[in-house]
Scaffold this motif. Structure first.
Motif: not given
Length: 86
Positions: A58-74
């Motif tokens: 979902c968009k909120p989870r995706f944005e939160q995960l991106f903020k936590e990891t800092g990129n899309f590669n993790k």
């Protein structure tokens, strides 16, 4: 003449998806009931999801995960828990 039906299989359950229950995201067929966020298990709609490497969020989870990891590669799936609270 016998009904031939569809050959499309749901990515989540790998069972046949009939046109009435088909939801196709990024060209991948799903049953509507299996089109869910891989983290919160919330039901997704075509306008309210994000995906990376075939994994739905979902968009909120995706944005939160991106903020936590800092990129899309993790690998977001490896995260056991996270909080949406700021």
């Amino acid at each position: 003449m016998p009904f031939i039906g569809t050959q499309q299989k749901c990515k989540a359950c790998e069972k046949t998806v009939y046109p009435v229950e088909l939801l196709s995201a990024d060209g991948v067929p799903y049953h509507k009931s299996f089109f869910k966020c891989s983290h919160c298990k919330g039901t997704l709609k075509l306008g309210t999801y994000s995906s990376i490497k075939g994994v739905l969020y979902c968009k909120p989870r995706f944005e939160q995960l991106f903020k936590e990891t800092g990129n899309f590669n993790k690998n977001f799936q490896s995260r056991k828990s996270f909080s949406l609270a700021g």
